[in-house]
Design a protein around this motif. Sequence first.
Motif, mmCIF file in Angstrom:
data_model
loop_
_atom_site.group_PDB
_atom_site.id
_atom_site.type_symbol
_atom_site.label_atom_id
_atom_site.label_comp_id
_atom_site.label_asym_id
_atom_site.label_seq_id
_atom_site.Cartn_x
_atom_site.Cartn_y
_atom_site.Cartn_z
ATOM 1 N N GLY A 173 82.161 21.931 86.864
ATOM 2 C CA GLY A 173 81.642 21.155 87.981
ATOM 3 C C GLY A 173 82.615 20.048 88.322
ATOM 4 O O GLY A 173 83.487 19.693 87.528
ATOM 5 N N ASN A 174 82.459 19.484 89.510
ATOM 6 C CA ASN A 174 83.374 18.419 89.929
ATOM 7 C C ASN A 174 83.207 17.161 89.086
ATOM 8 O O ASN A 174 84.179 16.449 88.829
ATOM 9 C CB ASN A 174 83.140 18.077 91.407
ATOM 10 C CG ASN A 174 83.661 19.160 92.341
ATOM 11 O OD1 ASN A 174 84.555 19.922 91.985
ATOM 12 N ND2 ASN A 174 83.096 19.233 93.537
ATOM 13 N N GLU A 175 81.977 16.875 88.675
ATOM 14 C CA GLU A 175 81.707 15.662 87.896
ATOM 15 C C GLU A 175 81.456 16.021 86.435
ATOM 16 O O GLU A 175 80.748 16.985 86.140
ATOM 17 C CB GLU A 175 80.491 14.928 88.456
ATOM 18 C CG GLU A 175 80.668 14.433 89.883
ATOM 19 C CD GLU A 175 81.828 13.452 90.023
ATOM 20 O OE1 GLU A 175 82.011 12.636 89.107
ATOM 21 O OE2 GLU A 175 82.541 13.515 91.047
ATOM 22 N N PRO A 176 82.014 15.221 85.495
ATOM 23 C CA PRO A 176 81.792 15.502 84.071
ATOM 24 C C PRO A 176 80.328 15.338 83.679
ATOM 25 O O PRO A 176 79.629 14.453 84.184
ATOM 26 C CB PRO A 176 82.658 14.457 83.349
ATOM 27 C CG PRO A 176 83.614 13.942 84.377
ATOM 28 C CD PRO A 176 82.913 14.074 85.698
ATOM 29 N N LEU A 177 79.870 16.200 82.788
ATOM 30 C CA LEU A 177 78.562 16.030 82.167
ATOM 31 C C LEU A 177 78.656 14.936 81.105
ATOM 32 O O LEU A 177 79.753 14.614 80.637
ATOM 33 C CB LEU A 177 78.130 17.337 81.496
ATOM 34 C CG LEU A 177 77.878 18.538 82.397
ATOM 35 C CD1 LEU A 177 77.626 19.778 81.547
ATOM 36 C CD2 LEU A 177 76.705 18.279 83.327
ATOM 37 N N PRO A 178 77.520 14.368 80.700
ATOM 38 C CA PRO A 178 77.542 13.455 79.552
ATOM 39 C C PRO A 178 78.176 14.160 78.351
ATOM 40 O O PRO A 178 77.876 15.323 78.084
ATOM 41 C CB PRO A 178 76.062 13.160 79.309
ATOM 42 C CG PRO A 178 75.410 13.393 80.622
ATOM 43 C CD PRO A 178 76.169 14.509 81.269
ATOM 44 N N CYS A 185 85.009 22.737 92.253
ATOM 45 C CA CYS A 185 84.288 23.267 91.095
ATOM 46 C C CYS A 185 82.777 23.142 91.198
ATOM 47 O O CYS A 185 82.065 23.519 90.258
ATOM 48 C CB CYS A 185 84.793 22.582 89.823
ATOM 49 S SG CYS A 185 86.505 23.019 89.438
ATOM 50 N N ASP A 186 82.267 22.623 92.314
ATOM 51 C CA ASP A 186 80.822 22.659 92.537
ATOM 52 C C ASP A 186 80.404 23.899 93.328
ATOM 53 O O ASP A 186 79.259 24.001 93.771
ATOM 54 C CB ASP A 186 80.336 21.387 93.232
ATOM 55 C CG ASP A 186 80.069 20.260 92.239
ATOM 56 O OD1 ASP A 186 79.947 20.550 91.028
ATOM 57 O OD2 ASP A 186 79.984 19.093 92.667
ATOM 58 N N ASP A 187 81.317 24.821 93.501
ATOM 59 C CA ASP A 187 80.963 26.127 94.047
ATOM 60 C C ASP A 187 79.877 26.718 93.145
ATOM 61 O O ASP A 187 80.039 26.766 91.930
ATOM 62 C CB ASP A 187 82.198 27.026 94.040
ATOM 63 C CG ASP A 187 81.989 28.336 94.778
ATOM 64 O OD1 ASP A 187 80.923 28.953 94.605
ATOM 65 O OD2 ASP A 187 82.914 28.756 95.490
ATOM 66 N N PRO A 188 78.760 27.167 93.706
ATOM 67 C CA PRO A 188 77.680 27.723 92.861
ATOM 68 C C PRO A 188 78.119 28.884 91.982
ATOM 69 O O PRO A 188 77.487 29.154 90.964
ATOM 70 C CB PRO A 188 76.634 28.175 93.893
ATOM 71 C CG PRO A 188 76.886 27.329 95.088
ATOM 72 C CD PRO A 188 78.373 27.106 95.126
ATOM 73 N N ASN A 212 79.504 26.626 89.203
ATOM 74 C CA ASN A 212 78.544 25.615 88.755
ATOM 75 C C ASN A 212 77.129 26.084 89.094
ATOM 76 O O ASN A 212 76.610 25.779 90.167
ATOM 77 C CB ASN A 212 78.835 24.269 89.419
ATOM 78 C CG ASN A 212 77.962 23.159 88.875
ATOM 79 O OD1 ASN A 212 77.043 23.403 88.090
ATOM 80 N ND2 ASN A 212 78.235 21.922 89.281
ATOM 81 N N PRO A 213 76.507 26.851 88.200
ATOM 82 C CA PRO A 213 75.196 27.447 88.503
ATOM 83 C C PRO A 213 74.113 26.425 88.827
ATOM 84 O O PRO A 213 73.130 26.769 89.490
ATOM 85 C CB PRO A 213 74.848 28.206 87.213
ATOM 86 C CG PRO A 213 76.152 28.439 86.531
ATOM 87 C CD PRO A 213 77.004 27.260 86.874
ATOM 88 N N THR A 214 74.289 25.185 88.397
ATOM 89 C CA THR A 214 73.269 24.176 88.681
ATOM 90 C C THR A 214 73.217 23.858 90.182
ATOM 91 O O THR A 214 72.240 23.267 90.649
ATOM 92 C CB THR A 214 73.539 22.880 87.899
ATOM 93 O OG1 THR A 214 74.760 22.282 88.352
ATOM 94 C CG2 THR A 214 73.649 23.168 86.413
ATOM 95 N N MET A 215 74.235 24.259 90.932
ATOM 96 C CA MET A 215 74.267 24.028 92.377
ATOM 97 C C MET A 215 73.652 25.195 93.153
ATOM 98 O O MET A 215 73.608 25.158 94.377
ATOM 99 C CB MET A 215 75.710 23.813 92.843
ATOM 100 C CG MET A 215 76.459 22.715 92.105
ATOM 101 S SD MET A 215 75.691 21.083 92.300
ATOM 102 C CE MET A 215 76.082 20.743 94.019
ATOM 103 N N ASP A 216 73.193 26.216 92.444
ATOM 104 C CA ASP A 216 72.698 27.430 93.097
ATOM 105 C C ASP A 216 71.173 27.404 93.179
ATOM 106 O O ASP A 216 70.484 27.465 92.153
ATOM 107 C CB ASP A 216 73.154 28.660 92.310
ATOM 108 C CG ASP A 216 72.991 29.950 93.104
ATOM 109 O OD1 ASP A 216 72.141 29.979 94.023
ATOM 110 O OD2 ASP A 216 73.710 30.917 92.808
#
Length: 315
Positions: free
Chosen positions: A196-201, A227-230, A233-237
């Motif tokens: 994803g574009n933004e880092p996870l914790p 990298c926020d392409d679904p 990054n499945p969380t964007m789908d």
Amino acid sequence: METGVAYELLPALRVYKDGRVERLRGTATIPPSLDQKTGVQSKDLAISSDSAVSARLYVPQAVMASYLRLPVLVYFHGGRFINYSAQSPTYHNYLNTLVAEANVIAVSVNYRRAPKHPLPVAYDDSWTALKWVASHSAENGPEEWLNSHANLNKLFLAGDSAGANIVHNMSIRLGEEKLEGIEVSGVIMVDPYFWGNEPLPLETTEPEKRSLVERSWNIAKPTNIGCDDPLLNPTMDPRLSGLGCNRVLICVAEMDFLRHRGWHYKEVLSKSGWTGVVEVINTPGEDHVFHLFNPTCDNAVNRMRKMVSFIKEDK
């Protein structure tokens, strides 16, 4: 940078200004065979009329002279959508062992690779392969091994890294377009290639590591979404709740900087409204796809045992 080189993605790829692509890893191949150690027979075949998509098929030899029907595992290799193939010794040897241990038929898919064939080509090829497998449901498909010995009511999808990404995206598509004649009993995603574009914790913020993933993805799928392409990054789908299976096994490794995405996938999938069961298995002290490069180590043996158990426990 060498004269004539357009760009590099080391240690994976070099592309020249004249369009020539030099893959720097995973280029070795090995022919299909009867593997004496595992008793697994394999062969290569084209699965589309123009031969753009092919596969390596694996069947335990002991089944060939019987009327037994075995579950089918459709496998998608990794390599950032750029490297390796179904003919790579790494995958050939791994599939021989997995087929013998799980007592399944395996279809190892050869999808076309970036950068010559950017995404979504690999996804489309993988879908073509699934439709080809489903075409054997009435026992009159083009491949006799599947007609005679495949139980397509017990179909599993599995893959590592980019192949695990393909597994997810095929499962999304199966939720939208059910293929007649097959029943997906479960999917296995090993060290999945999600980002994803933004880092996870807790996820790495090191520019070098993040840039490596981002550059790899932009080569595989040139896009302005990043990298926020679904697909990555499945969380964007918004379709995640419709995932077309009821059981998911995710394998992650403690030293793999992609591991947080595997855990996050479980969390988001569980909260999405999807009604299946998802499990994450973590291997301590190991890095990304360690099992492929050190397949006889205890942790690799344990990882395979978990996968085999997942397949055999299907009711």
